[in-house]
Structures are given as structure tokens and as C-alpha cells.
Design a protein around this motif. Structure first.
Motif, PDB file in Angstrom:
ATOM      1  N   THR A 189      48.391  37.540  45.052  1.00  0.00           N
ATOM      2  CA  THR A 189      48.395  37.890  46.474  1.00  0.00           C
ATOM      3  C   THR A 189      48.525  36.592  47.261  1.00  0.00           C
ATOM      4  O   THR A 189      48.214  35.523  46.758  1.00  0.00           O
ATOM      5  CB  THR A 189      47.108  38.640  46.886  1.00  0.00           C
ATOM      6  N   GLY A 200      44.599  42.419  48.842  1.00  0.00           N
ATOM      7  CA  GLY A 200      44.108  42.976  47.571  1.00  0.00           C
ATOM      8  C   GLY A 200      43.858  44.464  47.697  1.00  0.00           C
ATOM      9  O   GLY A 200      44.252  45.263  46.834  1.00  0.00           O
ATOM     10  N   MET A 219      42.515  40.631  40.448  1.00  0.00           N
ATOM     11  CA  MET A 219      43.160  40.262  41.699  1.00  0.00           C
ATOM     12  C   MET A 219      43.229  38.734  41.797  1.00  0.00           C
ATOM     13  O   MET A 219      42.194  38.065  41.781  1.00  0.00           O
ATOM     14  CB  MET A 219      42.352  40.874  42.844  1.00  0.00           C
ATOM     15  N   VAL A 222      42.422  35.341  45.426  1.00  0.00           N
ATOM     16  CA  VAL A 222      41.581  35.949  46.462  1.00  0.00           C
ATOM     17  C   VAL A 222      40.543  34.977  47.029  1.00  0.00           C
ATOM     18  O   VAL A 222      39.926  35.264  48.052  1.00  0.00           O
ATOM     19  CB  VAL A 222      40.823  37.199  45.937  1.00  0.00           C
ATOM     20  N   LEU A 234      36.578  44.394  47.606  1.00  0.00           N
ATOM     21  CA  LEU A 234      37.344  44.537  46.366  1.00  0.00           C
ATOM     22  C   LEU A 234      36.424  44.881  45.195  1.00  0.00           C
ATOM     23  O   LEU A 234      36.760  45.713  44.352  1.00  0.00           O
ATOM     24  CB  LEU A 234      38.125  43.244  46.075  1.00  0.00           C
TER      25      LEU A 234
END
Ligand SMILES: [Zn+2]
Length: 342
Positions: A189, A200, A219, A222, A234
Motif C-alpha cells: 500500500t 489497507g 498488509m 502500513v 486493520l
């Protein structure tokens, strides 16, 4: 019994040991393969990278490296296999795609979700294709990615998300391939996007719409510019947060500055009970398919981070904040093993 799929074959999950969940044995943008200044020799690079990986195994006990390089940024199945053979480190290869701004070649932008999903599954079950040739090496994880190159946030795309139309199809295909095989998904991301949204969560929304298991989603990136509540959101959704760029000051002034931020956030997450939602990695480029270093092609810190930085610098930093051996084993061994196995 659950296994982890490495390029040299399936291993019992218990054998994975200390695992780094997001590295690049060779990182190379599309197009470099016909650059005169980027001619390279497989044996030479395999020897050089294999030596570095062997050192990480013998000096620091690293047993498994996830090469989260999708084919559109230079995945090279034979190089992955050869570095694994020469180093004794298990290598998990990725199928999937990078973000639209830098990857997903035109050929693939025209494909349907089902077509892409079938390709991902075949990479995972039959073998990866390189240069129009089926190799005997299978992928063991799926990569998805969103976001532009910064420094500004990614423009809003389909369905009000900062996600492009081809990225959207790849994410849906990844979820379908995960449902079919049970394997993990590792993501990229864009850090800057956390200043204006939670990219995310945007990706998880699509993945879950298609039936993916958030507990199998790591993820990435982040921790570079997050609000703590974004990380908490998340974790509450069940996703795994990847602490990456340890020792690599991406969008920050120094490695120490970013490491300190990473360490503080990790300890806050542990205090909230999220120790089983965290994995560690560098995002190191062990070799880099590139021409000469210029203003357009600047040198990247990802190629320079010392191989032992995680253990020599970051772990002591965490220890000072009360993050002990038991927590370290959970993050480096137990979590990756659980997430990667299928
Ligand atoms: Zn990466």
C-alpha cells in the motif's frame, strides 16, 4: 498437514523457522530487460545473493525468506531457486501483480478477474512461467498492490477508493485464488495514502467482498505514515500488519527515526493484545535490475540496509521498550508460519 510452498518444494510449516515476510531477491521495473546497461549473468548474481542469504542463515538464524516480487517487477523463478540452493534458505515466491502506476502490463490490463485468478492458481499449483516457458518452481503466496508513486496521495479511482481498475481486478482475482488454494496474500500500500484514507481497509473491503480470509492477508507498508487508530482498525478486521523498512528510511530522514516510530507502534499494538497480528521484514533489494544511478534513477536505501540490522539494531531497540524474547519468537517464527501455511 499444512505446508509452506517454497520454490524447491513444500516443507512442513514447523520447518520455516525465523521468516522475513517481504523481501526482493531481484527487483526490476518492466522494460529494463532490453536496456543495454542492464545485462546481467544469472550465475554471478545467484552467487552474490546466495552468499548474502547464507550469511543471514548462519549468523542470524533466518530460515525462510518470502520473495514478494510479482512477475511485473522482475520475478525470476530460476534465480530464486538457485539462491535458495546456494544459501540453504527456504524461499517462498509470489504470484500476483504490482500497482498499476509501475506494473500490470497492458496484456494483463485487458484480462478478466477469472482469467487472472486462473493464472494465479496455476502459478501456485503447476509452476511459474518465465519467458514463455513453464518452470518447475511454484509460487507460495499472492501479491496485490495499490497506490501511486507519491509524494502526493493517489487519486480516487473505482468505487470511491484509491484503487485503479486493473488493481481492483487483480485484488478480486487474488481473493478468488486464495479461496481456492488457502494461501496467504502479501500487499503493497502507498504510505502517503494513510494521510488521507486507510488504503489497507480499502483493499480488505474488496478482498472480503470476494471471500478472502483477512487472517491470511499481510498488509505492507502500513507503519510508514499511520495514525495508530488506522493500525488498530486493520487488526480489528483480522488482518496482519507487516513491519517493513526496518533500517530503510523510506520517506523519513534517517533509519533511526523510522525504526523508533516502528518500535513505538509495535509496542502499542502488543499492549492492545495484537502480538499475533505482527510480522517483520526489511523490503530489501538483494539485487536490483537497473541502469546507472542518475537523478531519474536514484540509489535506493533498500539495496544498502545491512543484512543483520534487524537483529543488531532493531531488536535491541524493541527490547529497551520491554519487547522480549517470547514476543520476538511470536513475530518472527509463529506468526509467519501460521500465515504462510496452507
Ligand atoms: Zn517490496
Amino acid at each position: 498437514m499444512a505446508v509452506i510452498r517454497t520454490v524447491l518444494g513444500d516443507i512442513p510449516a514447523a520447518e520455516a523457522g525465523i521468516a522475513l515476510t517481504h523481501e526482493h531477491i531481484r527487483y526490476a521495473y518492466q522494460g529494463c530487460e532490453f536496456d543495454h546497461r542492464n545485462v546481467w549473468d544469472l550465475d554471478t548474481v545467484a552467487e552474490e545473493v546466495g552468499r548474502a542469504m547464507r550469511m543471514m542463515r548462519t549468523e542470524y538464524g533466518i530460515r525462510t525468506i518470502v520473495d514478494l516480487t510479482p512477475p511485473d517487477i522482475g520475478r525470476h523463478p530460476e534465480l530464486l531457486a538457485e539462491t535458495s540452493r546456494r544459501s540453504g534458505v527456504h524461499v517462498v515466491a509470489a504470484t500476483g501483480f504490482y500497482a498499476e502506476g509501475m506494473g500490470i502490463g497492458f496484456y494483463w490490463r485487458r484480462k478478466s478477474v477469472d482469467y487472472i485468478a486462473e493464472t494465479l492458481v496455476r502459478d501456485l499449483t503447476e509452476g511459474m512461467v518465465y519467458d514463455n516457458r513453464l518452470t518447475p518452481y511454484r509460487a507460495g503466496i499472492i501479491k496485490t498492490a495499490t497506490g501511486g508513486m507519491g509524494p502526493h496521495p493517489t487519486p480516487i479511482g473505482v468505487n470511491g477508493r484509491r484503487i485503479g481498475p486493473a488493481e481492483d481486478r487483480v485484488i478480486r482475482a487474488a481473493a478468488r485464488a486464495q479461496r481456492q488454494t488457502g494461501c496467504a496474500i502479501g500487499t503493497h500500500t502507498q504510505p502517503v495514502d494513510y494521510k488521507v484514507a486507510n488504503p489497507g481497509i480499502e483493499m480488505l473491503d474488496i478482498l472480503e467482498e470476494e471471500g478472502a480470509d483477512p487472517g491470511k492477508v499481510m498488509m505492507g507498508h502500513v507503519f510508514i505514515f499511520p495514525e495508530f487508530e488506522q493500525l488498530d482498525a486493520l487488526c480489528r478486521r483480522g488482518a496482519v500488519l507487516q513491519v517493513d523498512h526496518v533500517g530503510i528510511p523510506w520517506m523519513h530522514d534517517s533509519a533511526e527515526e523510522l525504526d523508533e516510530q516502528l518500535a513505538i507502534l509495535v509496542c502499542r499494538l502488543v499492549d492492545r493484545g495484537y502480538i499475533d497480528r505482527i510480522v517483520f521484514s526489511y523490503d530489501r533489494f538483494f539485487s536490483h535490475g537497473r541502469g546507472p544511478i542518475t537523478a531519474e534513477e536514484p540509489d535506493q536505501e533498500n539495496t544498502r540496509v545491512p543484512l543483520g540490522w534487524l537483529f543488531d539494531s532493531f531488536v535491541p531497540r524493541l527490547a529497551k521498550k520491554g519487547f522480549g524474547k517470547a514476543e520476538l519468537d511470536t513475530v518472527l517464527i509463529d506468526n509467519p508460519r501460521r500465515i504462510l501455511a496452507f
